[in-house]
Design a protein around this motif. Structure first.
Motif, PDB file in Angstrom:
ATOM      1  N   LEU A 185      -9.199   5.984  -4.851  1.00  0.00           N
ATOM      2  CA  LEU A 185      -8.825   5.902  -3.434  1.00  0.00           C
ATOM      3  C   LEU A 185     -10.084   5.703  -2.604  1.00  0.00           C
ATOM      4  O   LEU A 185     -11.070   6.436  -2.784  1.00  0.00           O
ATOM      5  CB  LEU A 185      -8.169   7.240  -3.091  1.00  0.00           C
ATOM      6  CG  LEU A 185      -7.536   7.433  -1.737  1.00  0.00           C
ATOM      7  CD1 LEU A 185      -6.453   6.400  -1.510  1.00  0.00           C
ATOM      8  CD2 LEU A 185      -6.935   8.847  -1.690  1.00  0.00           C
ATOM      9  N   THR A 186     -10.076   4.714  -1.701  1.00  0.00           N
ATOM     10  CA  THR A 186     -11.267   4.480  -0.890  1.00  0.00           C
ATOM     11  C   THR A 186     -10.864   3.909   0.481  1.00  0.00           C
ATOM     12  O   THR A 186      -9.676   3.763   0.773  1.00  0.00           O
ATOM     13  CB  THR A 186     -12.264   3.568  -1.642  1.00  0.00           C
ATOM     14  OG1 THR A 186     -13.527   3.602  -0.984  1.00  0.00           O
ATOM     15  CG2 THR A 186     -11.770   2.126  -1.735  1.00  0.00           C
ATOM     16  N   GLY A 187     -11.877   3.637   1.324  1.00  0.00           N
ATOM     17  CA  GLY A 187     -11.604   3.116   2.666  1.00  0.00           C
ATOM     18  C   GLY A 187     -12.257   1.757   2.857  1.00  0.00           C
ATOM     19  O   GLY A 187     -13.347   1.509   2.335  1.00  0.00           O
ATOM     20  N   ALA A 188     -11.598   0.882   3.613  1.00  0.00           N
ATOM     21  CA  ALA A 188     -12.155  -0.445   3.884  1.00  0.00           C
ATOM     22  C   ALA A 188     -13.187  -0.363   5.005  1.00  0.00           C
ATOM     23  O   ALA A 188     -13.153   0.543   5.833  1.00  0.00           O
ATOM     24  CB  ALA A 188     -11.026  -1.395   4.295  1.00  0.00           C
ATOM     25  N   GLY A 189     -14.111  -1.293   5.002  1.00  0.00           N
ATOM     26  CA  GLY A 189     -15.001  -1.445   6.152  1.00  0.00           C
ATOM     27  C   GLY A 189     -16.381  -0.831   5.994  1.00  0.00           C
ATOM     28  O   GLY A 189     -17.223  -1.009   6.869  1.00  0.00           O
ATOM     29  N   GLY A 190     -16.624  -0.128   4.928  1.00  0.00           N
ATOM     30  CA  GLY A 190     -17.994   0.347   4.664  1.00  0.00           C
ATOM     31  C   GLY A 190     -18.435   1.553   5.464  1.00  0.00           C
ATOM     32  O   GLY A 190     -19.396   2.211   5.101  1.00  0.00           O
ATOM     33  N   ALA A 203      -5.696   1.828 -10.737  1.00  0.00           N
ATOM     34  CA  ALA A 203      -5.168   1.316  -9.463  1.00  0.00           C
ATOM     35  C   ALA A 203      -6.180   1.654  -8.373  1.00  0.00           C
ATOM     36  O   ALA A 203      -6.720   2.766  -8.351  1.00  0.00           O
ATOM     37  CB  ALA A 203      -3.830   1.962  -9.146  1.00  0.00           C
ATOM     38  N   ILE A 204      -6.455   0.684  -7.499  1.00  0.00           N
ATOM     39  CA  ILE A 204      -7.393   0.930  -6.396  1.00  0.00           C
ATOM     40  C   ILE A 204      -6.589   0.878  -5.100  1.00  0.00           C
ATOM     41  O   ILE A 204      -6.015  -0.164  -4.759  1.00  0.00           O
ATOM     42  CB  ILE A 204      -8.520  -0.125  -6.367  1.00  0.00           C
ATOM     43  CG1 ILE A 204      -9.189  -0.203  -7.734  1.00  0.00           C
ATOM     44  CG2 ILE A 204      -9.545   0.188  -5.281  1.00  0.00           C
ATOM     45  CD1 ILE A 204      -9.127  -1.558  -8.346  1.00  0.00           C
ATOM     46  N   ILE A 205      -6.551   1.995  -4.427  1.00  0.00           N
ATOM     47  CA  ILE A 205      -5.795   2.110  -3.172  1.00  0.00           C
ATOM     48  C   ILE A 205      -6.809   2.199  -2.033  1.00  0.00           C
ATOM     49  O   ILE A 205      -7.682   3.079  -2.039  1.00  0.00           O
ATOM     50  CB  ILE A 205      -4.884   3.355  -3.207  1.00  0.00           C
ATOM     51  CG1 ILE A 205      -3.820   3.187  -4.296  1.00  0.00           C
ATOM     52  CG2 ILE A 205      -4.251   3.603  -1.847  1.00  0.00           C
ATOM     53  CD1 ILE A 205      -2.891   4.388  -4.472  1.00  0.00           C
ATOM     54  N   THR A 206      -6.725   1.267  -1.069  1.00  0.00           N
ATOM     55  CA  THR A 206      -7.737   1.198  -0.004  1.00  0.00           C
ATOM     56  C   THR A 206      -7.084   1.322   1.365  1.00  0.00           C
ATOM     57  O   THR A 206      -6.266   0.476   1.748  1.00  0.00           O
ATOM     58  CB  THR A 206      -8.495  -0.149  -0.084  1.00  0.00           C
ATOM     59  OG1 THR A 206      -8.975  -0.329  -1.421  1.00  0.00           O
ATOM     60  CG2 THR A 206      -9.681  -0.176   0.872  1.00  0.00           C
ATOM     61  N   PHE A 207      -7.463   2.362   2.103  1.00  0.00           N
ATOM     62  CA  PHE A 207      -7.009   2.479   3.500  1.00  0.00           C
ATOM     63  C   PHE A 207      -7.641   1.325   4.266  1.00  0.00           C
ATOM     64  O   PHE A 207      -8.862   1.133   4.202  1.00  0.00           O
ATOM     65  CB  PHE A 207      -7.487   3.795   4.119  1.00  0.00           C
ATOM     66  CG  PHE A 207      -6.960   5.026   3.432  1.00  0.00           C
ATOM     67  CD1 PHE A 207      -5.625   5.133   3.085  1.00  0.00           C
ATOM     68  CD2 PHE A 207      -7.790   6.100   3.156  1.00  0.00           C
ATOM     69  CE1 PHE A 207      -5.123   6.279   2.466  1.00  0.00           C
ATOM     70  CE2 PHE A 207      -7.309   7.247   2.540  1.00  0.00           C
ATOM     71  CZ  PHE A 207      -5.976   7.336   2.193  1.00  0.00           C
ATOM     72  N   GLU A 246      -4.665  -2.729  -5.443  1.00  0.00           N
ATOM     73  CA  GLU A 246      -5.085  -3.670  -6.489  1.00  0.00           C
ATOM     74  C   GLU A 246      -5.137  -2.912  -7.810  1.00  0.00           C
ATOM     75  O   GLU A 246      -5.181  -1.688  -7.818  1.00  0.00           O
ATOM     76  CB  GLU A 246      -6.503  -4.187  -6.215  1.00  0.00           C
ATOM     77  CG  GLU A 246      -6.673  -4.967  -4.929  1.00  0.00           C
ATOM     78  CD  GLU A 246      -8.127  -4.890  -4.473  1.00  0.00           C
ATOM     79  OE1 GLU A 246      -8.879  -5.805  -4.780  1.00  0.00           O
ATOM     80  OE2 GLU A 246      -8.478  -3.881  -3.838  1.00  0.00           O
ATOM     81  N   THR A 247      -5.207  -3.690  -8.900  1.00  0.00           N
ATOM     82  CA  THR A 247      -5.406  -3.019 -10.185  1.00  0.00           C
ATOM     83  C   THR A 247      -6.577  -3.669 -10.908  1.00  0.00           C
ATOM     84  O   THR A 247      -6.883  -4.857 -10.703  1.00  0.00           O
ATOM     85  CB  THR A 247      -4.150  -3.118 -11.090  1.00  0.00           C
ATOM     86  OG1 THR A 247      -3.849  -4.497 -11.296  1.00  0.00           O
ATOM     87  CG2 THR A 247      -2.966  -2.428 -10.467  1.00  0.00           C
ATOM     88  N   GLN A 248      -7.234  -2.846 -11.700  1.00  0.00           N
ATOM     89  CA  GLN A 248      -8.310  -3.351 -12.560  1.00  0.00           C
ATOM     90  C   GLN A 248      -8.139  -2.631 -13.891  1.00  0.00           C
ATOM     91  O   GLN A 248      -8.385  -1.426 -13.982  1.00  0.00           O
ATOM     92  CB  GLN A 248      -9.669  -3.020 -11.927  1.00  0.00           C
ATOM     93  CG  GLN A 248     -10.845  -3.511 -12.730  1.00  0.00           C
ATOM     94  CD  GLN A 248     -12.156  -3.296 -11.988  1.00  0.00           C
ATOM     95  OE1 GLN A 248     -12.352  -3.755 -10.876  1.00  0.00           O
ATOM     96  NE2 GLN A 248     -13.072  -2.564 -12.626  1.00  0.00           N
TER      97      GLN A 248
END
Ligand code: COA
Length: 253
Positions: free
Chosen positions: A54-59, A15-19, A9-11
Protein backbone atom coordinates in the motif's frame (compact mmCIF):
# COMPACT_ATOMS: atom_id res chain seq x y z
CA UNK A 1 -7.04 -1.07 -12.93
CA UNK A 2 -8.55 1.86 -11.06
CA UNK A 3 -11.17 1.86 -8.31
CA UNK A 4 -12.49 5.38 -7.77
CA UNK A 5 -9.41 7.36 -6.53
CA UNK A 6 -7.22 4.31 -5.98
CA UNK A 7 -4.92 2.56 -8.44
CA UNK A 8 -4.58 -1.20 -8.43
CA UNK A 9 -1.76 -3.06 -10.12
CA UNK A 10 -0.17 -6.45 -9.76
CA UNK A 11 3.41 -7.60 -9.99
CA UNK A 12 3.74 -11.38 -9.75
CA UNK A 13 1.92 -12.39 -6.57
CA UNK A 14 1.93 -8.85 -5.12
CA UNK A 15 -0.93 -6.36 -5.42
CA UNK A 16 0.06 -2.68 -5.32
CA UNK A 17 -2.67 -0.39 -4.04
CA UNK A 18 -1.95 3.34 -4.48
CA UNK A 19 -3.97 6.19 -2.99
CA UNK A 20 -4.18 8.66 -5.86
CA UNK A 21 -5.36 12.16 -5.03
CA UNK A 22 -1.94 13.81 -4.62
CA UNK A 23 -3.34 17.37 -4.87
CA UNK A 24 -5.06 16.74 -1.54
CA UNK A 25 -2.09 14.75 -0.22
CA UNK A 26 -4.18 11.57 -0.64
CA UNK A 27 -6.52 12.60 2.20
CA UNK A 28 -9.32 10.10 2.81
CA UNK A 29 -11.92 11.47 0.40
CA UNK A 30 -15.00 9.45 -0.51
CA UNK A 31 -13.16 8.25 -3.65
CA UNK A 32 -10.13 7.06 -1.70
CA UNK A 33 -12.21 5.36 0.99
CA UNK A 34 -14.44 3.50 -1.49
CA UNK A 35 -11.53 2.72 -3.84
CA UNK A 36 -9.48 1.34 -0.96
CA UNK A 37 -12.30 -1.03 0.05
CA UNK A 38 -12.76 -2.21 -3.55
CA UNK A 39 -9.02 -2.66 -4.16
CA UNK A 40 -8.64 -4.73 -0.98
CA UNK A 41 -11.59 -6.87 -2.05
CA UNK A 42 -9.96 -7.42 -5.43
CA UNK A 43 -6.70 -8.51 -3.75
CA UNK A 44 -8.54 -10.70 -1.24
CA UNK A 45 -10.50 -12.51 -3.94
CA UNK A 46 -7.59 -13.08 -6.34
CA UNK A 47 -5.99 -16.41 -5.46
CA UNK A 48 -2.80 -15.42 -7.28
CA UNK A 49 -2.22 -12.53 -4.88
CA UNK A 50 -0.28 -13.40 -1.75
CA UNK A 51 0.89 -10.01 -0.44
CA UNK A 52 -0.40 -6.42 -0.71
CA UNK A 53 1.74 -3.27 -0.86
CA UNK A 54 0.00 0.00 0.00
CA UNK A 55 1.45 3.39 -0.95
CA UNK A 56 0.57 6.96 -1.97
CA UNK A 57 0.87 8.70 -5.34
CA UNK A 58 2.76 11.92 -5.85
CA UNK A 59 5.97 11.39 -3.90
CA UNK A 60 5.00 13.73 -1.06
CA UNK A 61 2.30 11.98 0.89
CA UNK A 62 1.18 8.48 1.80
CA UNK A 63 -2.11 9.80 3.18
CA UNK A 64 -2.92 13.02 5.09
CA UNK A 65 -5.83 11.52 7.02
CA UNK A 66 -9.54 12.28 7.10
CA UNK A 67 -10.78 14.76 4.52
CA UNK A 68 -11.21 17.79 6.76
CA UNK A 69 -12.76 19.86 4.00
CA UNK A 70 -15.96 17.78 4.26
CA UNK A 71 -16.47 17.80 8.05
CA UNK A 72 -19.89 18.99 9.21
CA UNK A 73 -20.50 20.07 12.78
CA UNK A 74 -23.44 17.82 13.60
CA UNK A 75 -23.58 14.69 15.79
CA UNK A 76 -25.33 12.70 13.04
CA UNK A 77 -22.59 13.48 10.55
CA UNK A 78 -19.94 12.69 13.16
CA UNK A 79 -21.49 9.37 14.13
CA UNK A 80 -21.91 8.20 10.52
CA UNK A 81 -18.44 9.40 9.58
CA UNK A 82 -16.61 7.71 12.44
CA UNK A 83 -18.57 4.45 12.18
CA UNK A 84 -17.65 4.18 8.50
CA UNK A 85 -14.06 5.40 8.69
CA UNK A 86 -12.89 3.44 11.74
CA UNK A 87 -14.01 0.20 10.12
CA UNK A 88 -12.13 1.07 6.91
CA UNK A 89 -8.93 1.98 8.81
CA UNK A 90 -9.00 -1.50 10.35
CA UNK A 91 -9.31 -3.35 7.02
CA UNK A 92 -5.58 -4.15 6.59
CA UNK A 93 -5.76 -6.04 9.90
CA UNK A 94 -8.71 -8.08 8.74
CA UNK A 95 -7.59 -9.22 5.31
CA UNK A 96 -5.96 -12.63 5.60
CA UNK A 97 -2.92 -11.73 3.43
CA UNK A 98 0.07 -9.70 4.68
CA UNK A 99 -0.12 -5.97 3.96
CA UNK A 100 3.02 -3.81 3.72
CA UNK A 101 2.67 -0.02 4.02
CA UNK A 102 5.33 1.67 1.85
CA UNK A 103 5.15 5.12 3.44
CA UNK A 104 6.48 7.61 0.90
CA UNK A 105 5.74 10.91 2.72
CA UNK A 106 3.15 12.24 5.16
CA UNK A 107 1.38 9.54 7.16
CA UNK A 108 -0.95 11.80 9.12
CA UNK A 109 -4.12 11.06 11.07
CA UNK A 110 -6.06 8.31 9.32
CA UNK A 111 -3.04 7.77 7.04
CA UNK A 112 -0.90 7.04 10.10
CA UNK A 113 -3.67 4.78 11.38
CA UNK A 114 -3.95 2.81 8.13
CA UNK A 115 -0.17 2.34 8.18
CA UNK A 116 -0.22 0.85 11.70
CA UNK A 117 -3.12 -1.41 10.70
CA UNK A 118 -0.74 -2.95 8.12
CA UNK A 119 1.51 -5.85 9.08
CA UNK A 120 4.74 -4.04 8.21
CA UNK A 121 5.73 -0.43 7.63
CA UNK A 122 8.69 0.43 5.42
CA UNK A 123 9.29 4.19 5.32
CA UNK A 124 11.11 6.47 2.92
CA UNK A 125 13.65 8.74 4.58
CA UNK A 126 11.19 11.53 3.60
CA UNK A 127 8.28 10.06 5.58
CA UNK A 128 6.72 11.99 8.47
CA UNK A 129 4.41 10.30 10.96
CA UNK A 130 1.85 12.16 13.06
CA UNK A 131 -1.60 11.94 14.59
CA UNK A 132 -2.35 15.70 14.62
CA UNK A 133 -6.08 15.33 15.49
CA UNK A 134 -5.58 16.98 18.89
CA UNK A 135 -4.85 20.23 17.02
CA UNK A 136 -8.36 19.98 15.57
CA UNK A 137 -9.94 19.16 18.93
CA UNK A 138 -10.42 15.57 17.73
CA UNK A 139 -8.93 12.20 18.64
CA UNK A 140 -7.08 9.60 16.60
CA UNK A 141 -9.42 6.86 17.86
CA UNK A 142 -7.91 3.93 16.01
CA UNK A 143 -4.34 4.94 16.93
CA UNK A 144 -5.24 5.36 20.59
CA UNK A 145 -6.74 1.89 20.59
CA UNK A 146 -3.68 0.28 18.99
CA UNK A 147 -0.62 2.31 20.04
CA UNK A 148 -0.56 1.12 23.65
CA UNK A 149 0.40 -2.37 22.57
CA UNK A 150 2.58 -1.25 19.68
CA UNK A 151 4.85 1.25 21.42
CA UNK A 152 3.78 1.38 25.08
CA UNK A 153 1.59 3.78 27.01
CA UNK A 154 4.08 6.65 27.49
CA UNK A 155 4.99 7.01 23.83
CA UNK A 156 1.38 6.40 22.78
CA UNK A 157 0.08 9.18 25.01
CA UNK A 158 2.88 11.49 23.98
CA UNK A 159 2.25 11.23 20.27
CA UNK A 160 -1.56 11.21 20.46
CA UNK A 161 -1.86 14.00 23.05
CA UNK A 162 0.69 16.35 21.44
CA UNK A 163 0.35 15.57 17.71
CA UNK A 164 4.16 15.64 17.44
CA UNK A 165 5.62 15.03 13.99
CA UNK A 166 7.95 12.02 14.01
CA UNK A 167 10.84 11.55 11.61
CA UNK A 168 11.13 8.00 10.22
CA UNK A 169 14.18 7.43 12.42
CA UNK A 170 12.19 8.43 15.53
CA UNK A 171 9.33 6.18 14.44
CA UNK A 172 11.80 3.34 14.00
CA UNK A 173 13.38 3.91 17.42
CA UNK A 174 9.90 3.66 18.95
CA UNK A 175 9.35 0.32 17.25
CA UNK A 176 6.54 1.75 15.14
CA UNK A 177 8.08 0.80 11.79
CA UNK A 178 10.29 -1.95 10.38
CA UNK A 179 12.87 0.09 8.47
CA UNK A 180 13.81 3.37 6.84
CA UNK A 181 15.12 3.30 3.26
CA UNK A 182 16.27 5.83 0.65
CA UNK A 183 13.25 7.42 -1.03
CA UNK A 184 14.04 6.04 -4.50
CA UNK A 185 14.32 2.49 -3.15
CA UNK A 186 11.06 2.45 -1.22
CA UNK A 187 8.96 0.31 -3.56
CA UNK A 188 11.89 -1.94 -4.41
CA UNK A 189 12.38 -2.66 -0.68
CA UNK A 190 8.64 -3.23 -0.18
CA UNK A 191 8.57 -5.66 -3.14
CA UNK A 192 11.61 -7.51 -1.78
CA UNK A 193 9.81 -8.09 1.53
CA UNK A 194 6.62 -8.99 -0.37
CA UNK A 195 8.53 -11.58 -2.42
CA UNK A 196 10.07 -13.04 0.70
CA UNK A 197 6.66 -13.39 2.36
CA UNK A 198 5.14 -14.78 -0.84
CA UNK A 199 7.79 -17.50 -1.01
CA UNK A 200 6.72 -18.95 2.37
CA UNK A 201 3.94 -21.51 2.92
CA UNK A 202 0.81 -19.35 2.75
CA UNK A 203 -1.28 -21.30 5.24
CA UNK A 204 1.38 -20.71 7.91
CA UNK A 205 1.71 -17.01 6.98
CA UNK A 206 -2.05 -16.51 7.28
CA UNK A 207 -2.23 -18.30 10.63
CA UNK A 208 0.70 -16.21 11.90
CA UNK A 209 -1.14 -13.01 10.99
CA UNK A 210 -4.38 -14.13 12.58
CA UNK A 211 -2.63 -15.26 15.78
CA UNK A 212 -0.87 -11.89 16.11
CA UNK A 213 -4.19 -10.15 15.53
CA UNK A 214 -6.24 -12.29 17.91
CA UNK A 215 -6.13 -9.71 20.69
CA UNK A 216 -7.47 -6.88 18.54
CA UNK A 217 -10.78 -6.56 20.32
CA UNK A 218 -13.58 -4.33 19.09
CA UNK A 219 -14.43 -2.68 22.41
CA UNK A 220 -11.74 -0.01 22.38
CA UNK A 221 -12.85 1.10 18.92
CA UNK A 222 -16.37 1.54 20.30
CA UNK A 223 -15.07 4.11 22.80
CA UNK A 224 -13.54 6.10 19.94
CA UNK A 225 -16.79 5.90 17.99
CA UNK A 226 -18.74 7.19 20.98
CA UNK A 227 -16.44 10.20 21.51
CA UNK A 228 -16.63 11.69 18.02
CA UNK A 229 -20.23 13.09 18.02
CA UNK A 230 -19.52 14.94 21.29
CA UNK A 231 -16.18 16.32 20.10
CA UNK A 232 -17.72 17.81 16.98
CA UNK A 233 -20.09 19.87 19.16
CA UNK A 234 -17.18 21.39 21.10
CA UNK A 235 -16.23 25.02 20.41
CA UNK A 236 -12.51 24.22 20.36
CA UNK A 237 -13.06 21.50 17.74
CA UNK A 238 -15.00 23.90 15.55
CA UNK A 239 -12.14 26.39 15.92
CA UNK A 240 -9.45 23.75 15.13
CA UNK A 241 -11.17 22.58 11.95
CA UNK A 242 -12.11 26.11 10.82
CA UNK A 243 -8.54 27.30 11.40
CA UNK A 244 -7.17 24.47 9.22
CA UNK A 245 -9.56 25.41 6.43
CA UNK A 246 -8.65 29.09 6.76
CA UNK A 247 -4.92 28.22 6.87
CA UNK A 248 -4.31 29.94 10.22
CA UNK A 249 -3.28 28.89 13.72
CA UNK A 250 -6.21 27.85 15.96
CA UNK A 251 -7.00 29.88 19.09
CA UNK A 252 -8.39 27.46 21.66
CA UNK A 253 -10.47 28.53 24.67
N1 COA B 1 -8.15 16.95 4.34
C1 COA B 1 -8.44 17.73 3.30
N2 COA B 1 -7.51 18.41 2.60
C2 COA B 1 -6.23 18.26 2.99
C3 COA B 1 -5.85 17.46 4.07
C4 COA B 1 -6.89 16.78 4.77
N3 COA B 1 -6.62 15.97 5.79
N4 COA B 1 -4.51 17.53 4.24
C5 COA B 1 -4.06 18.33 3.28
N5 COA B 1 -5.08 18.77 2.52
C6 COA B 1 -5.02 19.69 1.37
C7 COA B 1 -4.72 21.11 1.82
O1 COA B 1 -5.90 21.77 2.25
C8 COA B 1 -4.13 21.68 0.55
O2 COA B 1 -5.18 21.94 -0.35
P1 COA B 1 -5.17 23.30 -1.27
O3 COA B 1 -3.96 23.12 -2.15
O4 COA B 1 -6.46 23.22 -2.01
O5 COA B 1 -5.07 24.45 -0.32
C9 COA B 1 -3.36 20.50 -0.05
O6 COA B 1 -3.91 19.32 0.55
C10 COA B 1 -1.88 20.54 0.28
O7 COA B 1 -1.74 20.64 1.69
P2 COA B 1 -0.78 21.71 2.41
O8 COA B 1 -1.26 21.86 3.82
O9 COA B 1 -0.68 22.94 1.57
O10 COA B 1 0.63 20.92 2.35
P3 COA B 1 1.85 21.06 3.36
O11 COA B 1 2.93 20.22 2.78
O12 COA B 1 2.11 22.48 3.67
O13 COA B 1 1.33 20.38 4.75
C11 COA B 1 0.37 18.65 6.12
C12 COA B 1 1.07 19.02 4.79
C13 COA B 1 0.02 17.14 6.04
C14 COA B 1 1.28 18.93 7.31
C15 COA B 1 -0.93 19.49 6.25
O14 COA B 1 -1.63 19.44 5.01
C16 COA B 1 -1.86 19.04 7.33
O15 COA B 1 -1.63 19.29 8.50
N6 COA B 1 -2.97 18.35 6.94
C17 COA B 1 -3.98 17.93 7.86
C18 COA B 1 -3.61 16.63 8.49
C19 COA B 1 -4.63 16.24 9.54
O16 COA B 1 -4.93 16.98 10.45
N7 COA B 1 -5.16 15.01 9.41
C20 COA B 1 -6.09 14.47 10.35
C21 COA B 1 -7.48 14.84 10.00
S1 COA B 1 -8.66 14.31 11.22
Amino acid sequence: MRFDSVNYETQGSTAIITFDEPDKLNALSKGILSGFCKALDQARNDDNIRVIVLTGAGGKSFCAGADISGFEFTPTYAKNFIDEVLDILALPEQINKPVIAAVNGYAFGGGFEISIACDFIIASERAIFSVPEIQLGLLPGFAIARLNKLIGRQQAKYISMTGVKLSPEEAKDMGLILKVVPHEQLLQEAFALADELASKPQMAIRYAKSIYNRELGGDDLTYAKDAMPFLLLDEDTKEGITAFREKRKPVFK
